[in-house]
Design a protein around this motif. Structure first.
Motif, PDB file in Angstrom:
ATOM      1  N   ASP A 211       0.798  -1.217   0.000  1.00 50.61           N
ATOM      2  CA  ASP A 211       0.000   0.000   0.000  1.00 50.61           C
ATOM      3  C   ASP A 211       0.840   1.280   0.000  1.00 50.61           C
ATOM      4  N   THR A 212       0.711   2.053  -1.081  1.00 47.38           N
ATOM      5  CA  THR A 212       1.482   3.287  -1.207  1.00 47.38           C
ATOM      6  C   THR A 212       0.995   4.106  -2.394  1.00 47.38           C
ATOM      7  N   ARG A 213       1.221   5.398  -2.315  1.00 41.40           N
ATOM      8  CA  ARG A 213       1.186   6.231  -3.518  1.00 41.40           C
ATOM      9  C   ARG A 213       2.534   6.102  -4.213  1.00 41.40           C
ATOM     10  N   LEU A 214       2.631   6.623  -5.428  1.00 39.15           N
ATOM     11  CA  LEU A 214       3.935   6.700  -6.067  1.00 39.15           C
ATOM     12  C   LEU A 214       4.854   7.591  -5.237  1.00 39.15           C
ATOM     13  N   THR A 233      -4.146  -2.028  -6.821  1.00 36.97           N
ATOM     14  CA  THR A 233      -5.472  -2.084  -6.219  1.00 36.97           C
ATOM     15  C   THR A 233      -6.573  -1.630  -7.162  1.00 36.97           C
ATOM     16  N   PHE A 234      -6.274  -0.607  -7.983  1.00 37.15           N
ATOM     17  CA  PHE A 234      -7.301  -0.006  -8.822  1.00 37.15           C
ATOM     18  C   PHE A 234      -6.922  -0.035 -10.302  1.00 37.15           C
ATOM     19  N   LEU A 235      -7.933   0.054 -11.149  1.00 38.01           N
ATOM     20  CA  LEU A 235      -7.721   0.279 -12.567  1.00 38.01           C
ATOM     21  C   LEU A 235      -7.442   1.773 -12.807  1.00 38.01           C
ATOM     22  N   LEU A 241      -9.358   7.950  -7.153  1.00 37.17           N
ATOM     23  CA  LEU A 241      -9.679   7.180  -5.949  1.00 37.17           C
ATOM     24  C   LEU A 241      -8.427   6.531  -5.374  1.00 37.17           C
ATOM     25  N   ALA A 242      -7.570   6.022  -6.261  1.00 32.75           N
ATOM     26  CA  ALA A 242      -6.316   5.417  -5.808  1.00 32.75           C
ATOM     27  C   ALA A 242      -5.465   6.425  -5.055  1.00 32.75           C
ATOM     28  N   ARG A 245      -6.820   7.179  -1.618  1.00 34.05           N
ATOM     29  CA  ARG A 245      -6.687   6.082  -0.656  1.00 34.05           C
ATOM     30  C   ARG A 245      -5.261   5.560  -0.542  1.00 34.05           C
ATOM     31  N   SER A 246      -4.324   6.292  -1.131  1.00 37.09           N
ATOM     32  CA  SER A 246      -2.890   5.946  -1.037  1.00 37.09           C
ATOM     33  C   SER A 246      -2.595   4.570  -1.619  1.00 37.09           C
ATOM     34  N   HIS A 247      -3.052   4.343  -2.838  1.00 36.31           N
ATOM     35  CA  HIS A 247      -2.813   3.081  -3.526  1.00 36.31           C
ATOM     36  C   HIS A 247      -2.328   3.345  -4.949  1.00 36.31           C
ATOM     37  N   LEU A 248      -1.960   2.259  -5.626  1.00 33.13           N
ATOM     38  CA  LEU A 248      -1.499   2.326  -7.006  1.00 33.13           C
ATOM     39  C   LEU A 248      -2.540   1.731  -7.941  1.00 33.13           C
TER      40      LEU A 248
END
Length: 315
Positions: A211-214, A233-235, A241-242, A245-248
């Motif tokens: 779990d991370t942002r770039l 996590t996301f398309l 949204l990614a 929520r701090s995702h890639l």
């Protein structure tokens, strides 16, 4: 050499689905077993995968969100119940030590004391791996809570070339001396160098990014990795949204792999908002940037680490 492969125990994001358990990834490496992010249900998934507590030598937690750590109590107690005799090192963010203690002692059991705790802190930390045939580095990622990615590396080596050795009359004890000293005098009196008779064997590298942002740490962890296990996590259409929520996204994961020179990209940690019909879209979006091998994993998959590369010794 013992197995070097990834056994996937769970692939869901925050919420498990009918087909995907929460996180869990066992990297087997020359007799060591590194269990990353044991989510809820990991102990049972290990049974399905045919691996046991005795296979574990490391437990590495990236952060203390439930889908990455709620399997810790079962795994810890299984280590004790099965009488594991060797040391098992537990790595986790130091800032979450209170959660680790709650998880480790979530219920009454006879603790056998084989677990060594190794909290990580700071932006980057090289971990004490003792006599293990690899180094392990933790780098801080960009998430809501303190989170770390991990990078396993083995030292570079050399592969001797039998034909080149034979052509120069180097055999028997001379081969060992050549490896140790870098040069020997051959039977004809000429100097034979290691560069003439070998190629460099770069040590294999595996990166684990959840779990991370770039952020710069993502690229540092992934650099030149033989295998990158990374959340997607996301398309791409849900990029906003990614980021919130701090995702890639899958496309971001592919771009990271391409820029880093990764050999095998492993996509995982999929949001429950997507169904099986969306799987090829994840792969396709990652492939827009990354032209190498891509595996979109499912529970209980087994993925071999790519074979070693060799390059001329003087490079």
């Amino acid at each position: 050499m013992s197995a070097r492969d990834l056994i996937v125990l769970g692939t869901a994001g925050a919420v498990p689905t009918k087909t995907r358990n929460q996180n869990g990834y066992l990297l087997r490496w020359d007799g060591h077993g590194l269990l990353f992010d044991p989510g809820e249900g990991t102990q049972r998934q290990m049974t399905h995968a045919g691996v046991s507590a005795t296979d574990l030598t490391w437990i590495c937690v990236t952060h203390f969100h439930g889908d990455h750590c709620l399997g810790v109590p079962g795994v810890v107690q299984r280590i004790a119940r099965d009488g594991v005799r060797h040391e098992v090192t537990a790595v986790f963010p130091a800032s979450g030590a209170v959660y680790w203690r709650r998880l480790r002692y979530a219920a009454s059991f006879h603790d056998t004391g084989v677990i060594r705790e190794l909290p990580v802190s700071g932006e980057s930390m090289v971990l004490d791996t003792g006599d293990a045939p690899f180094t392990l580095t933790a780098r801080r990622l960009d998430h809501f809570v303190e989170s770390y990615g991990y990078r396993l590396e083995e030292p570079d080596g050399v592969t001797m070339l039998p034909a080149e050795l034979a052509a120069r009359g180097v055999r028997g004890p001379l081969v060992r001396r050549l490896q140790e000293d870098g040069a020997v005098t051959g039977p004809d009196g000429r100097t034979v160098t290691l560069e003439e008779c070998s190629v460099r064997r770069p040590g294999q590298k595996v990166a684990f990014v959840m779990d991370t942002r770039l952020c710069p740490a993502v690229h540092e962890l992934a650099a030149d990795a033989d295998m990158l296990i990374i959340e997607s996590t996301f398309l791409d259409e849900d990029l906003r949204l990614a980021e919130e929520r701090s995702h890639l996204t899958a496309g971001q994961a592919g771009a990271v792999a391409a820029a880093a020179g990764v050999r095998h990209l492993v996509l995982t940690h999929f949001s429950e908002r997507y169904g099986p019909e969306d799987e090829e879209r994840f792969r396709g979006q990652a492939a827009e940037s990354f032209q190498g091998e891509i595996t979109l994993v499912h529970d209980l998959d087994r993925i071999p680490v790519p074979r070693r590369r060799t390059v001329p010794l003087n490079r």
